[in-house]
Design an enzyme around this catalytic site. Structure first.
Site, short mmCIF file in Angstrom:
data_model
loop_
_atom_site.label_atom_id
_atom_site.label_comp_id
_atom_site.label_asym_id
_atom_site.label_seq_id
_atom_site.Cartn_x
_atom_site.Cartn_y
_atom_site.Cartn_z
N LYS A 165 -1.84 -6.60 -6.26
CA LYS A 165 -2.78 -5.70 -5.59
C LYS A 165 -2.18 -4.31 -5.40
O LYS A 165 -2.82 -3.30 -5.71
CB LYS A 165 -3.18 -6.31 -4.24
CG LYS A 165 -4.03 -5.42 -3.35
CD LYS A 165 -3.22 -4.71 -2.27
CE LYS A 165 -2.57 -5.67 -1.30
NZ LYS A 165 -1.85 -4.96 -0.22
N LYS B 95 4.16 4.44 0.41
CA LYS B 95 4.35 3.02 0.11
C LYS B 95 4.11 2.73 -1.37
O LYS B 95 4.79 1.89 -1.97
CB LYS B 95 3.42 2.16 0.96
CG LYS B 95 3.59 0.64 0.75
CD LYS B 95 5.02 0.17 1.05
CE LYS B 95 5.23 -1.30 0.70
NZ LYS B 95 4.51 -2.23 1.58
N THR C 236 -0.46 -2.66 3.20
CA THR C 236 -0.34 -1.79 2.04
C THR C 236 -1.71 -1.73 1.39
O THR C 236 -2.21 -2.73 0.87
CB THR C 236 0.71 -2.32 1.05
OG1 THR C 236 1.98 -2.34 1.69
CG2 THR C 236 0.79 -1.43 -0.19
#
Length: 292
Positions: free
Chosen positions: A244, A176, A101
């Site tokens: 993140k 995502k 990701t």
């Protein structure tokens, strides 16, 4: 692809999810080259027949299709464009698939850099956590050229169940991000529901069993509430990695001129936990935000 013409596969990143994903490829009969910064994490796969490579460069030299799932965007960039990187040493006609990701803008950059050398680059982040990886039922969201997607599809089918081609480079990563936005606020809801049920003096397990069959049903409720009740905070997905992801999503949202207050709140809550030493716990450790 028949058994006789299965291409050599590379897999870089053998963490919580990557090790299981690579294992499915090996079990499906593909020649498999593996690399991980911590070599010991590859030992089990090597014992089962995988071939150790000493660097991404060596993987690029040996494999027709290479999958990567590493930690942070800077790790992705180093893996692909560094001195020993995949694109740096890749051969024309090879396929590189980043399942980390990561940033949509970086996905587009890798696609363009690969294209200069005749290398096909796909961004294909996944959802489903450690359970989905182990059971080969990940959701896989893919961006890049459709022909490249079609070529790699048999490998995606080894690792996942819900495999979707979303469009041009970066589309997988944007999808995502939407997934992570939904999860962020959803995990707050799951934890608040458990806190509420406990403070009300209810049998929390019975509450979970009841509401998970109604409108409150979700993957997070079904998969992570039982872990919370057992005080199991081992990572299916690390808090540090989720922070993140939320940072990337908020940055992309800012570029698009949209405000995501639910996501901003979730990031703030998770950052508080990380500051308390929970960065390597699973995302379900958000429950610890409440002192109950």
């Amino acid at each position: 692809m028949t058994v006789a013409d299965k291409p050599s596969i590379g897999f870089i990143g053998l963490g919580v999810m990557g090790k299981s994903m690579a294992g499915h490829i090996l079990k499906a009969g593909y020649p498999l080259y593996v690399y991980n910064r911590t070599k010991a994490k590859a030992d089990e796969l090597v014992e089962k027949g995988a071939i150790w490579a000493d660097s991404p460069k060596e993987v690029a030299e040996q494999a027709k299709i290479v999958f990567t799932i590493v930690g942070f965007p800077q790790d992705v960039e180093e893996t692909y464009l560094g001195e020993n990187g995949l694109i740096t040493h890749g051969k024309e006609g090879t396929y590189f698939v980043d399942m980390t990701t990561s940033s949509p803008s970086l996905a587009k950059k890798l696609y363009e850099e690969g294209k200069k050398k005749g290398i096909f680059v796909l961004d294909a982040p996944v959802s489903g956590g450690d359970i989905g990886a182990r059971e080969a039922r990940l959701a896989i969201m893919v961006g890049g050229d459709k022909d490249a997607f079609d070529y790699v599809l048999p490998l995606f089918e080894v690792m996942g169940k819900n495999i979707t081609y979303l469009g041009e480079a970066g589309a997988g990563q944007h999808t995502k991000m939407a997934n992570q936005v939904a999860i962020a606020s959803g995990m707050i809801g799951v934890c608040e529901a458990l806190v509420y049920a406990k403070k009300a003096g209810l049998d929390v397990q019975k509450v979970v069993d009841t509401i998970s069959t109604g409108a409150a049903a979700s993957f997070s409720l079904s998969s992570y509430a039982p872990r919370i009740l057992k005080e199991d905070y081992t990572p299916g997905f690390f808090i540090k990695h989720f922070i993140k992801d939320m940072t990337i999503a908020l940055n992309e949202a800012e570029k698009m001129g949209i405000d995501l207050p639910g996501l901003a709140l979730a990031k703030e809550m998770y950052e508080k936990l990380a500051a308390q030493g929970e960065e390597n716990s699973g995302t379900q450790a958000l429950y610890k935000y409440w002192d109950v």
